[in-house]
Design a protein around this motif. Structure first.
Motif, PDB file in Angstrom:
ATOM      1  N   ILE A 125       0.817  -1.221   0.000  1.00 51.20           N
ATOM      2  CA  ILE A 125       0.000   0.000   0.000  1.00 51.20           C
ATOM      3  C   ILE A 125       0.855   1.277   0.000  1.00 51.20           C
ATOM      4  N   PRO A 126       1.849   1.430   0.882  1.00 49.36           N
ATOM      5  CA  PRO A 126       2.665   2.650   0.815  1.00 49.36           C
ATOM      6  C   PRO A 126       3.405   2.787  -0.511  1.00 49.36           C
ATOM      7  N   ALA A 127       3.827   1.668  -1.095  1.00 49.99           N
ATOM      8  CA  ALA A 127       4.550   1.728  -2.364  1.00 49.99           C
ATOM      9  C   ALA A 127       3.684   2.295  -3.471  1.00 49.99           C
ATOM     10  N   ILE A 128       2.385   2.019  -3.411  1.00 48.95           N
ATOM     11  CA  ILE A 128       1.478   2.520  -4.449  1.00 48.95           C
ATOM     12  C   ILE A 128       1.049   3.954  -4.170  1.00 48.95           C
ATOM     13  N   LEU A 129       0.832   4.299  -2.890  1.00 53.21           N
ATOM     14  CA  LEU A 129       0.236   5.588  -2.552  1.00 53.21           C
ATOM     15  C   LEU A 129       1.247   6.700  -2.286  1.00 53.21           C
ATOM     16  N   LEU A 130       2.449   6.356  -1.779  1.00 57.92           N
ATOM     17  CA  LEU A 130       3.345   7.388  -1.263  1.00 57.92           C
ATOM     18  C   LEU A 130       4.580   7.649  -2.111  1.00 57.92           C
ATOM     19  N   GLY A 131       4.802   6.850  -3.150  1.00 64.51           N
ATOM     20  CA  GLY A 131       6.049   6.977  -3.894  1.00 64.51           C
ATOM     21  C   GLY A 131       6.300   8.374  -4.422  1.00 64.51           C
ATOM     22  N   THR A 132       5.292   8.986  -5.057  1.00 63.65           N
ATOM     23  CA  THR A 132       5.472  10.300  -5.649  1.00 63.65           C
ATOM     24  C   THR A 132       5.675  11.363  -4.579  1.00 63.65           C
ATOM     25  N   VAL A 133       4.896  11.315  -3.501  1.00 67.24           N
ATOM     26  CA  VAL A 133       5.040  12.290  -2.410  1.00 67.24           C
ATOM     27  C   VAL A 133       6.418  12.175  -1.767  1.00 67.24           C
ATOM     28  N   ALA A 134       6.871  10.940  -1.553  1.00 58.99           N
ATOM     29  CA  ALA A 134       8.206  10.742  -0.966  1.00 58.99           C
ATOM     30  C   ALA A 134       9.287  11.284  -1.888  1.00 58.99           C
ATOM     31  N   GLY A 135       9.069  11.194  -3.217  1.00 54.91           N
ATOM     32  CA  GLY A 135      10.034  11.738  -4.158  1.00 54.91           C
ATOM     33  C   GLY A 135      10.197  13.240  -4.029  1.00 54.91           C
ATOM     34  N   VAL A 136       9.106  13.941  -3.733  1.00 59.20           N
ATOM     35  CA  VAL A 136       9.188  15.392  -3.530  1.00 59.20           C
ATOM     36  C   VAL A 136      10.093  15.712  -2.349  1.00 59.20           C
ATOM     37  N   TRP A 137       9.912  14.998  -1.245  1.00 66.52           N
ATOM     38  CA  TRP A 137      10.736  15.261  -0.063  1.00 66.52           C
ATOM     39  C   TRP A 137      12.174  14.814  -0.285  1.00 66.52           C
ATOM     40  N   ALA A 138      12.388  13.830  -1.144  1.00 66.18           N
ATOM     41  CA  ALA A 138      13.765  13.428  -1.476  1.00 66.18           C
ATOM     42  C   ALA A 138      14.493  14.545  -2.203  1.00 66.18           C
ATOM     43  N   ASP A 139      13.746  15.410  -2.914  1.00 63.79           N
ATOM     44  CA  ASP A 139      14.354  16.586  -3.540  1.00 63.79           C
ATOM     45  C   ASP A 139      14.545  17.718  -2.541  1.00 63.79           C
ATOM     46  N   ARG A 140      13.643  17.823  -1.560  1.00 63.88           N
ATOM     47  CA  ARG A 140      13.720  18.922  -0.593  1.00 63.88           C
ATOM     48  C   ARG A 140      14.819  18.702   0.437  1.00 63.88           C
ATOM     49  N   TRP A 141      15.038  17.458   0.831  1.00 59.99           N
ATOM     50  CA  TRP A 141      15.988  17.133   1.892  1.00 59.99           C
ATOM     51  C   TRP A 141      17.319  16.648   1.314  1.00 59.99           C
ATOM     52  N   PRO A 142      18.425  16.754   2.055  1.00 58.55           N
ATOM     53  CA  PRO A 142      19.704  16.187   1.595  1.00 58.55           C
ATOM     54  C   PRO A 142      19.582  14.669   1.390  1.00 58.55           C
ATOM     55  N   LYS A 143      19.966  14.206   0.231  1.00 56.39           N
ATOM     56  CA  LYS A 143      19.699  12.806  -0.135  1.00 56.39           C
ATOM     57  C   LYS A 143      20.465  11.819   0.748  1.00 56.39           C
ATOM     58  N   ARG A 144      21.717  12.139   1.061  1.00 61.81           N
ATOM     59  CA  ARG A 144      22.490  11.223   1.901  1.00 61.81           C
ATOM     60  C   ARG A 144      21.837  11.073   3.273  1.00 61.81           C
ATOM     61  N   LYS A 145      21.380  12.189   3.842  1.00 59.91           N
ATOM     62  CA  LYS A 145      20.738  12.134   5.154  1.00 59.91           C
ATOM     63  C   LYS A 145      19.415  11.372   5.088  1.00 59.91           C
ATOM     64  N   VAL A 146      18.695  11.510   3.977  1.00 57.94           N
ATOM     65  CA  VAL A 146      17.441  10.766   3.821  1.00 57.94           C
ATOM     66  C   VAL A 146      17.708   9.267   3.839  1.00 57.94           C
ATOM     67  N   MET A 147      18.746   8.838   3.120  1.00 60.89           N
ATOM     68  CA  MET A 147      19.047   7.399   3.042  1.00 60.89           C
ATOM     69  C   MET A 147      19.554   6.865   4.377  1.00 60.89           C
ATOM     70  N   VAL A 148      20.410   7.637   5.038  1.00 59.08           N
ATOM     71  CA  VAL A 148      20.913   7.205   6.343  1.00 59.08           C
ATOM     72  C   VAL A 148      19.766   7.109   7.345  1.00 59.08           C
ATOM     73  N   ALA A 149      18.909   8.142   7.374  1.00 59.09           N
ATOM     74  CA  ALA A 149      17.793   8.138   8.317  1.00 59.09           C
ATOM     75  C   ALA A 149      16.821   7.000   8.030  1.00 59.09           C
ATOM     76  N   SER A 150      16.555   6.741   6.750  1.00 58.36           N
ATOM     77  CA  SER A 150      15.631   5.659   6.391  1.00 58.36           C
ATOM     78  C   SER A 150      16.136   4.322   6.900  1.00 58.36           C
ATOM     79  N   ASN A 151      17.409   4.025   6.672  1.00 54.14           N
ATOM     80  CA  ASN A 151      17.964   2.753   7.134  1.00 54.14           C
ATOM     81  C   ASN A 151      18.058   2.690   8.653  1.00 54.14           C
ATOM     82  N   ALA A 152      18.462   3.791   9.283  1.00 54.95           N
ATOM     83  CA  ALA A 152      18.591   3.794  10.742  1.00 54.95           C
ATOM     84  C   ALA A 152      17.225   3.621  11.403  1.00 54.95           C
TER      85      ALA A 152
END
Length: 480
Positions: A125-152
């Motif tokens: 469900i999140p993969a279908i509904l949130l992918g595009t919205v999450a992409g916007v925030w991936a542009d707004r936030w530093p990408k390295r920090k997004v990936m580190v925070a996601s995994n942590a």
């Protein structure tokens, strides 16, 4: 687009953006290590790619993260089988739920499958509904920090999994712990939606354009290897950890693997040193930014065509997951339960195709590579119908289909990365993930019913016709 004989770099000469497309983005900044960025060119091939410390760190993070994603599904099924499904599967609530969707619960395996379906739905469900919205925030936030925070955060979330085994209230006939796992899976998938577009958008910032095709090839091969390894060894590894740590007085050893993998992924990516472009705050809504991503697809034909090819490919691969059962059923030595052998053959072909593209892909025009991949897939679909009942030809065609999929997918992904403006990549990749997840879901639901109604051969021919039509729309006879 025209092929020329000038002295430009291989990636530039091989693929030009549309002349009427918006201006290209400014050059990406140089990595802190001094390695060239996507704007500076560079030698192709896997050896040159792996010489980059920054790419190796990103790749290592991908390996651990991909393995953890596969181990997660295995762990959920493992817990369901160990703690919620007894030898007597006659749970009245489950029986009623299964009857509502016309499923008989006669065996323990059927009960496990039904309960695991709840996990799959929560993951999808999140993969279908949130992918595009999450992409916007991936542009707004530093990408390295997004990936580190996601995994942590995913590692921390999995540390809570043992609490789900504690006794507690029952809801709809099932322990609260099972519903807690469903909720945990939903949150884990939400975090994954932020990781994926940030990772895809970061790759062109770290890798020179001349190595981007090789980088995507390595990523594709790694993803396939992680799928095979993760699902193949996940259960034995979980059991080994459970029993091994229990012998030294530490219970719950099966819960160690996932936080470790996600944690190692976070540490590897945290070690990447480079300067991202400074983001100027914008006072526009998320929906307006999503519209900007859609506008990129409208204005850049190369990105739009590559996106269509990827969505079609993933739809075909999802359909083949279902069709493989029917194909295997026609082979006496396999039977319907042996469909995994056919999928493994296509996986091997895809990995080999990815390695071939990594080493030689820069010698060829990207659009012709994509068209060739579509043609190979279409031919394999037709021939699979003719080879029904024959093991060796079917295995060979499945492997060749995997090669065609790699020849199509990797240049298409590289084109999207190169031709999308840097400040729009997160949005475009978020939209791509949305479309691909829908493309993966619909065929899984529809393919079985269509085969039951019309038969295997017409479905294979129909899929081949759609694939061939997409190849012809690329007009491969034109000079590129």
């Amino acid at each position: 687009m025209s092929q020329t004989g000038d002295d430009r770099g291989p990636a530039t000469a091989a693929f030009e953006p549309d002349p009427d497309a918006p201006a290209a983005p400014t050059a990406a900044p140089r990595a802190a290590s001094g390695a060239p960025t996507a704007a500076t060119g560079g030698e192709g091939g896997i050896a040159a790619l792996l010489a980059s410390v920054q790419f190796r760190r990103l790749w290592l993070g991908q390996i651990f993260s991909q393995l953890a994603d596969k181990f997660y599904i295995v762990l959920m099924v493992f817990l369901i089988a160990q703690y919620w499904v007894t030898d007597n599967p006659a749970n009245p609530a489950l029986v009623d739920a299964a009857a509502a969707i016309r499923i008989d619960l006669e065996t323990r395996a059927q009960v496990i499958t039904l309960m695991a379906t709840g996990i799959y739905v929560a993951n999808t469900i999140p993969a279908i509904l949130l992918g595009t919205v999450a992409g916007v925030w991936a542009d707004r936030w530093p990408k390295r920090k997004v990936m580190v925070a996601s995994n942590a955060l995913r590692a921390g979330l999995l540390l809570l999994a043992p609490l789900c085994l504690l006794p507690g209230p029952v809801w709809l006939g099932l322990s609260w712990g099972y519903w807690a796992l469903v909720g945990m899976t939903f949150l884990e998938s939400v975090l994954t939606q932020f990781f994926a577009p940030a990772e895809q958008a970061m790759l062109p910032l770290l890798v020179p354009s001349g190595q981007l095709l090789a980088a995507n090839s390595v990523y594709q091969a790694t993803s396939m290897a992680a799928t095979i390894v993760g699902f193949a060894v996940g259960d034995p590894v979980l059991r080994l950890l459970q029993k091994g740590l229990a012998q030294v007085g530490i219970p719950g050893g099966e819960f160690v693997l996932l936080p470790l993998c996600y944690g190692l992924a976070a540490v590897a990516i945290a070690g990447i040193t480079f300067e991202e472009p400074v983001r100027i705050p914008r006072s526009i809504s998320v929906w307006e930014e999503i519209g900007e991503g859609v506008q990129v697809l409208r204005e850049r034909r190369s990105v739009r065509a590559a996106m269509i090819q990827l969505v079609l490919l993933y739809s075909l691969l999802a359909a083949l997951y279902v069709l493989a059962i029917s194909l295997a059923a026609t082979i006496e030595s396999l039977g319907p339960t042996g469909f995994g052998i056919l999928l493994a053959a296509s996986g091997v072909g895809l990995a080999l195709g990815a390695l071939a593209v990594a080493q030689m892909g820069e010698r060829f025009n990207r659009r012709l590579l994509g068209t060739s991949g579509l043609g190979v897939v279409a031919c394999c679909l037709v021939l699979l119908g003719q080879a029904r009942g024959q093991l060796v030809p079917t295995l060979a065609l499945c492997a060749l289909l995997g090669v065609g999929a790699a020849v199509l997918a990797i240049p298409a992904q590289t084109t999207i990365q190169e031709d999308t403006p840097e400040d729009q990549r997160g949005k475009v990749f978020g939209l791509q993930n949305n479309l691909i997840n829908i493309a993966l879901s619909l065929p899984l639901v529809l393919a079985g019913a269509v085969v039951s109604r019309y038969g295997l051969l017409p479905v294979l021919w129909g899929l081949a016709g759609i694939t061939l039509l997409t190849a012809l729309l690329e007009q491969p006879w034109r000079r590129c």
